[in-house]
Design an enzyme around this catalytic site. Structure first.
Site, mmCIF file in Angstrom:
data_model
loop_
_atom_site.group_PDB
_atom_site.id
_atom_site.type_symbol
_atom_site.label_atom_id
_atom_site.label_comp_id
_atom_site.label_asym_id
_atom_site.label_seq_id
_atom_site.Cartn_x
_atom_site.Cartn_y
_atom_site.Cartn_z
ATOM 1 N N SER A 40 2.239 4.264 -7.622
ATOM 2 C CA SER A 40 1.913 2.910 -8.073
ATOM 3 C C SER A 40 2.848 1.958 -7.348
ATOM 4 O O SER A 40 4.024 2.288 -7.121
ATOM 5 C CB SER A 40 2.152 2.810 -9.589
ATOM 6 O OG SER A 40 2.270 1.454 -9.972
ATOM 7 N N LEU A 44 0.809 -1.216 0.000
ATOM 8 C CA LEU A 44 0.000 0.000 0.000
ATOM 9 C C LEU A 44 0.842 1.267 0.000
ATOM 10 O O LEU A 44 1.838 1.361 0.710
ATOM 11 C CB LEU A 44 -0.909 -0.002 1.235
ATOM 12 C CG LEU A 44 -1.797 -1.243 1.361
ATOM 13 C CD1 LEU A 44 -2.623 -1.170 2.639
ATOM 14 C CD2 LEU A 44 -2.704 -1.414 0.148
ATOM 15 N N HIS A 45 0.424 2.227 -0.806
ATOM 16 C CA HIS A 45 1.068 3.544 -0.834
ATOM 17 C C HIS A 45 -0.008 4.597 -0.563
ATOM 18 O O HIS A 45 -1.184 4.253 -0.332
ATOM 19 C CB HIS A 45 1.780 3.764 -2.171
ATOM 20 C CG HIS A 45 0.901 3.511 -3.368
ATOM 21 N ND1 HIS A 45 -0.209 4.268 -3.654
ATOM 22 C CD2 HIS A 45 0.968 2.556 -4.334
ATOM 23 C CE1 HIS A 45 -0.773 3.821 -4.754
ATOM 24 N NE2 HIS A 45 -0.100 2.771 -5.176
ATOM 25 N N GLU A 46 0.406 5.861 -0.615
ATOM 26 C CA GLU A 46 -0.516 6.959 -0.276
ATOM 27 C C GLU A 46 -1.791 6.938 -1.129
ATOM 28 O O GLU A 46 -2.845 7.386 -0.684
ATOM 29 C CB GLU A 46 0.178 8.313 -0.407
ATOM 30 C CG GLU A 46 0.824 8.789 0.873
ATOM 31 C CD GLU A 46 -0.138 8.823 2.074
ATOM 32 O OE1 GLU A 46 -1.240 9.383 1.958
ATOM 33 O OE2 GLU A 46 0.214 8.274 3.115
ATOM 34 N N GLY A 47 -1.664 6.468 -2.373
ATOM 35 C CA GLY A 47 -2.858 6.380 -3.232
ATOM 36 C C GLY A 47 -3.900 5.463 -2.592
ATOM 37 O O GLY A 47 -5.077 5.827 -2.438
ATOM 38 N N HIS A 48 -3.462 4.263 -2.186
ATOM 39 C CA HIS A 48 -4.399 3.335 -1.526
ATOM 40 C C HIS A 48 -4.946 3.947 -0.235
ATOM 41 O O HIS A 48 -6.130 3.835 0.077
ATOM 42 C CB HIS A 48 -3.681 2.033 -1.129
ATOM 43 C CG HIS A 48 -3.125 1.248 -2.266
ATOM 44 N ND1 HIS A 48 -1.771 1.068 -2.444
ATOM 45 C CD2 HIS A 48 -3.732 0.563 -3.264
ATOM 46 C CE1 HIS A 48 -1.566 0.314 -3.504
ATOM 47 N NE2 HIS A 48 -2.736 -0.001 -4.032
#
Ligand code: PAF
Length: 279
Positions: free
Chosen positions: A182, A30-34
């Site tokens: 991503s 998971l990254h900031e987008g998620h």
């Protein structure tokens, strides 16, 4: 936060969840987008479920299923901090047990763009999203705009199959140089990472040309191709300008338009997109 690793356990638990449920589908790492999707789900629902499953059916032969980045511990820490209620993280044999034989295929929208270089990819996505939606029965499910074609395919599937879930599409989260976040960015060498910012620059160029009065699809596509072509570490796959719902290429922009780009950086396939045109 409860981590549920078996579908049988989840099926036993789901009927007890009577309040509105928000689902965040992910493949982990998971990254900031998620995390932005989880925050939005937390704000809009009483129960938040995050699905973590690296879905083999959406990877083609020779793609990166085996090496796709995974970090379960970091994922759980981040989700706990965001007050997630449930993490549903089944194994491959649980999602696709022996005898599994159903495929959900969104025939036309799955074919262009990503569908050209990744045949079968969106059948894999639609099938797993259909399964997780049936299992969780969410009021809302949250997807990132970065995977624009995926959101179009999923919306069509939900509409066609009469699923009662609202699809919520959230803005792309970007690094300071504009690169869309991503999980695959982790594959990039430092040089490729620097070069990858060209994708968003190309989209922004097209957006600026549109603002300056350019309406011809070929000119706007040419602009994006030229920008990506000028980056030696990028191999262009496509630069497209399509209707945001039908994904049909536009000859001229006189309404909503979605600019999409894809390129390889080394062996890493990256995509990005930008909505231009009047809504
Ligand atoms: O966007 C993703 O991470 C995946 O395609 C999804 C929606 C979780 C399905 O496996």
């Amino acid at each position: 936060m409860k981590v549920v690793e078996s579908i049988a356990q989840w099926k036993a638990l789901r009927p007890r969840l009577t309040r509105s449920l928000g689902l965040v589908p992910t493949m982990g790492y998971l990254h900031e987008g998620h995390l932005s999707l989880v925050r939005r789900a937390r704000a809009e629902n009483e129960v938040v479920v995050v699905w973590i499953f690296v879905n083999p059916k959406q990877f083609g032969k020779g793609e990166d299923f085996q090496t796709y980045p995974r970090d379960a511990e970091a994922d759980l820490r981040a989700l706990e901090a965001l007050d997630t209620d449930y993490v549903l993280s089944p194994g491959v044999d649980d999602v696709y047990p022996p005898g599994f034989q159903t495929t959900v295929s969104v025939a036309v929208l799955s074919k262009p763009l990503e569908g050209v270089s990744r045949p079968g990819h969106f059948d894999g996505v639609a099938t797993v999203v259909a399964k997780m939606t049936c299992l969780t029965q969410p009021a809302r499910a949250y997807f990132g705009q970065k995977d624009a074609q995926q959101t179009v395919v999923v919306r069509r599937m939900v509409e066609d199959l009469g699923m009662l879930t609202e699809i919520v599409v959230c803005p792309t989260i970007r690094e300071p140089d504009g690169l869309a976040m991503s999980s695959r960015n982790a594959y990039l060498s430092p040089e490729e990472r620097r070069a990858a910012a060209v994708l968003y620059r190309a989209l922004q160029n097209a957006g600026r040309q549109y603002q300056a009065g350019e309406r011809q699809g070929d000119a706007l596509r040419g602009q994006m191709r030229a920008a990506i072509g000028a980056e030696p570490l990028a191999t262009l796959e496509y630069a497209a300008l399509v209707h945001p719902e039908t994904l049909v290429e536009l000859t001229s922009v006189d309404g909503p338009a979605l600019a999409l780009v894809a390129a390889q950086f080394g062996s890493t396939h990256l995509i990005d997109n930008l909505l231009i045109g009047e809504k």
